[in-house]
Design an enzyme around this catalytic site. Structure first.
Site, PDB file in Angstrom:
ATOM      1  N   TYR A  56       0.854  -1.209   0.000  1.00  0.00           N
ATOM      2  CA  TYR A  56       0.000   0.000   0.000  1.00  0.00           C
ATOM      3  C   TYR A  56       0.863   1.222   0.000  1.00  0.00           C
ATOM      4  CZ  TYR A  56      -4.029  -2.940   1.390  1.00  0.00           C
ATOM      5  OH  TYR A  56      -5.032  -3.885   1.442  1.00  0.00           O
TER       6      TYR A  56
HETATM    7  N1  LIG Z   1      -7.222  -7.669   1.162  1.00  0.00           N
HETATM    8  C1  LIG Z   1      -7.417  -6.888   0.124  1.00  0.00           C
HETATM    9  O1  LIG Z   1      -7.157  -7.253  -1.016  1.00  0.00           O
HETATM   10  C2  LIG Z   1      -7.975  -5.502   0.349  1.00  0.00           C
HETATM   11  C3  LIG Z   1      -8.502  -4.777  -0.733  1.00  0.00           C
HETATM   12  C4  LIG Z   1      -9.022  -3.495  -0.500  1.00  0.00           C
HETATM   13  C5  LIG Z   1      -8.987  -2.973   0.792  1.00  0.00           C
HETATM   14  N2  LIG Z   1      -8.459  -3.694   1.828  1.00  0.00           N
HETATM   15  C6  LIG Z   1      -8.399  -3.139   3.195  1.00  0.00           C
HETATM   16  O2  LIG Z   1      -9.701  -2.709   3.574  1.00  0.00           O
HETATM   17  C7  LIG Z   1      -9.677  -1.336   3.957  1.00  0.00           C
HETATM   18  C8  LIG Z   1     -10.977  -0.670   3.542  1.00  0.00           C
HETATM   19  O3  LIG Z   1     -11.229  -0.888   2.190  1.00  0.00           O
HETATM   20  P1  LIG Z   1     -11.641   0.221   1.119  1.00  0.00           P
HETATM   21  O4  LIG Z   1     -11.010   1.525   1.443  1.00  0.00           O
HETATM   22  O5  LIG Z   1     -11.409  -0.409  -0.198  1.00  0.00           O
HETATM   23  O6  LIG Z   1     -13.206   0.275   1.275  1.00  0.00           O
HETATM   24  P2  LIG Z   1     -14.264   0.954   2.272  1.00  0.00           P
HETATM   25  O7  LIG Z   1     -13.814   0.870   3.668  1.00  0.00           O
HETATM   26  O8  LIG Z   1     -15.554   0.356   1.888  1.00  0.00           O
HETATM   27  O9  LIG Z   1     -14.289   2.449   1.774  1.00  0.00           O
HETATM   28  C9  LIG Z   1     -13.506   3.450   2.331  1.00  0.00           C
HETATM   29  C10 LIG Z   1     -13.905   4.751   1.684  1.00  0.00           C
HETATM   30  O10 LIG Z   1     -15.290   4.937   1.821  1.00  0.00           O
HETATM   31  C11 LIG Z   1     -15.575   6.289   2.093  1.00  0.00           C
HETATM   32  N3  LIG Z   1     -16.168   6.338   3.437  1.00  0.00           N
HETATM   33  C12 LIG Z   1     -15.767   5.695   4.571  1.00  0.00           C
HETATM   34  N4  LIG Z   1     -16.576   5.998   5.590  1.00  0.00           N
HETATM   35  C13 LIG Z   1     -17.515   6.827   5.090  1.00  0.00           C
HETATM   36  C14 LIG Z   1     -18.622   7.478   5.649  1.00  0.00           C
HETATM   37  N5  LIG Z   1     -18.940   7.303   6.939  1.00  0.00           N
HETATM   38  N6  LIG Z   1     -19.388   8.265   4.829  1.00  0.00           N
HETATM   39  C15 LIG Z   1     -19.082   8.415   3.537  1.00  0.00           C
HETATM   40  N7  LIG Z   1     -18.025   7.825   2.942  1.00  0.00           N
HETATM   41  C16 LIG Z   1     -17.256   7.044   3.719  1.00  0.00           C
HETATM   42  C17 LIG Z   1     -14.259   7.038   2.006  1.00  0.00           C
HETATM   43  O11 LIG Z   1     -14.108   7.428   0.643  1.00  0.00           O
HETATM   44  P3  LIG Z   1     -13.647   8.934   0.242  1.00  0.00           P
HETATM   45  O12 LIG Z   1     -12.297   9.029   0.797  1.00  0.00           O
HETATM   46  O13 LIG Z   1     -13.628   8.918  -1.230  1.00  0.00           O
HETATM   47  O14 LIG Z   1     -14.599   9.864   0.827  1.00  0.00           O
HETATM   48  C18 LIG Z   1     -13.272   5.943   2.347  1.00  0.00           C
HETATM   49  O15 LIG Z   1     -11.981   6.173   1.847  1.00  0.00           O
HETATM   50  C19 LIG Z   1      -8.430  -0.778   3.288  1.00  0.00           C
HETATM   51  O16 LIG Z   1      -7.933   0.358   3.983  1.00  0.00           O
HETATM   52  C20 LIG Z   1      -7.493  -1.937   3.343  1.00  0.00           C
HETATM   53  O17 LIG Z   1      -6.855  -1.975   4.622  1.00  0.00           O
HETATM   54  C21 LIG Z   1      -7.967  -4.955   1.614  1.00  0.00           C
END
Ligand SMILES: NC(=O)c1ccc[n+]([C@@H]2O[C@H](COP(=O)([O-])OP(=O)(O)OC[C@H]3O[C@@H](n4cnc5c(N)ncnc54)[C@H](OP(=O)(O)O)[C@@H]3O)[C@@H](O)[C@H]2O)c1
Length: 327
Positions: A56
């Site tokens: 990352y």
């Molecule tokens: N194992 C894997 O392959 C894999 C893949 C992906 C992710 N991950 C892990 O999972 C974590 C989370 O995944 P993700 O970032 O893909 O998805 P997520 O948690 O579904 O989405 C995070 C994004 O959603 C928005 N958000 C979060 N809370 C919010 C709220 N209360 N209201 C409005 N928008 C909100 C923000 O976007 P904006 O910044 O655009 O506002 C934030 O950056 C990552 O940090 C990583 O550690 C793992």
């Protein structure tokens, strides 16, 4: 905050908060001041389960990643953080050269990579032991036995606590766990897959997963979880990267007739409870019968506050049944 145990071995298992914090974009898209403020507030609210990876966020600058782990290392040092915070990281999907990707140039899961990548992660994070280390993506070149033995050596040496696996076909997870169990070695106990309330189609090909959406926790993975009480699902992208708030972000694999039906129930329950749709999704995951820990990323403290409040949102049996049944 509420807590749940991950892992079964008394030597390595941990009590972690039911809401995990994703640090994927910390140190790249999310600047250091914002990331530190979010981390501080998360810990103040009782959060102790943070997720990162050695790759990352390589795609943000065409490098090989490491910014997120490095930021967490600086944050740990500046705040005097010790063992009380569980930082999970991953290896296997770091691109071998800048400007390339895990799709065709990943470091993989050989014993050598496991040893060296884990050591680099420990250096960046500034820890003697990685609390939880995941195999990030499949490696089709290396035998499962080599990978299993490579991880087990680090556990035996004490430089890794729990083992986890992400984005692997369920049969590979089961096979790797069987190989480990037969040899008396520690196996994967934490499974990290994409999981939210909306369900994807599984026949939309992606670059990374040509057989379909391997990264999603589908019925086979949920069934596996039901059969194996020692396992925990860490649900990544629970908020569909902000798509519940910004519907234009909904990926193509969610464009099917089941989506409007599930969104309708989510919105109804949100109205009834006075919560947001994001909070209903997280509360549904946290309070369900399976051990599911949502892992949400945030880009601001306001988003974190909204997500933290979901921990205290109790859905009624009837609301949960409607959310489960919608299709
Ligand atoms: N194992 C894997 O392959 C894999 C893949 C992906 C992710 N991950 C892990 O999972 C974590 C989370 O995944 P993700 O970032 O893909 O998805 P997520 O948690 O579904 O989405 C995070 C994004 O959603 C928005 N958000 C979060 N809370 C919010 C709220 N209360 N209201 C409005 N928008 C909100 C923000 O976007 P904006 O910044 O655009 O506002 C934030 O950056 C990552 O940090 C990583 O550690 C793992």
């Amino acid at each position: 905050m509420k807590y749940r145990t991950i892992g079964t071995d008394p030597k390595t298992r941990r009590e972690v908060s039911v809401l995990a914090l994703g640090a994927m974009l910390f140190g790249s898209r999310t600047d250091e001041d914002t990331a530190f403020a979010v981390l501080d507030r998360y810990v103040e609210a009782g959060g102790n389960f943070i997720d990162t990876s050695d790759n990352y966020a390589f795609w943000t600058d065409g490098g090989q990643g490491g910014q997120s782990e490095e930021l967490l290392g600086r944050w740990r040092r500046s705040r005097g953080i010790g063992d009380e915070i569980v930082i999970a990281t991953k290896l296997g999907a770091r691109p071998l050269a800048p400007g390339t990707s895990y799709v065709d140039n990943a470091e993989g899961l050989s014993a050598k990579v496991i040893r060296e990548a884990a050591e680099r992660s420990r250096e960046r994070l500034g820890v003697d032991r990685l609390d939880l280390l995941y195999a990030h993506i499949e490696d089709h070149e290396v035998s499962l036995r080599e990978t299993v033995e490579g991880f087990a050596e680090l556990v035996a040496e004490g430089t890794v606590g729990l083992l986890g696996v992400s984005n692997h076909a369920v049969w590979r997870v089961e096979r790797a766990r069987s190989v480990a169990a037969a040899a008396g070695l520690p196996g994967y106990e934490v499974l990290q897959y994409a999981h939210s309330h909306l369900r994807p189609r599984y026949d939309v090909p992606e670059d990374l997963f040509p057989d379909g959406s391997l990264g999603h926790a589908g019925p086979d993975l949920l069934g596996y979880l039901r059969e194996e009480p020692g396992l925990t699902l860490v649900a990544y992208s629970p908020l569909l990267k902000g798509a519940y708030t910004h519907p234009d972000r909904l990926p193509a694999d969610f464009d099917h007739p089941g989506t409007p039906a599930r969104l309708r129930v989510l919105r109804d329950v949100a109205r009834e409870t006075g919560a947001t749709v994001n909070q209903v999704v997280l509360a549904w995951q946290i309070g369900g019968p399976l051990p599911i820990l949502p892992l949400a990323g945030v880009s601001s403290s306001a988003q974190l506050e909204e997500n933290l409040a979901a921990v205290d949102l109790e859905l009624t049996e009837r609301q949960r049944a409607r959310l489960d049944a919608a299709h």
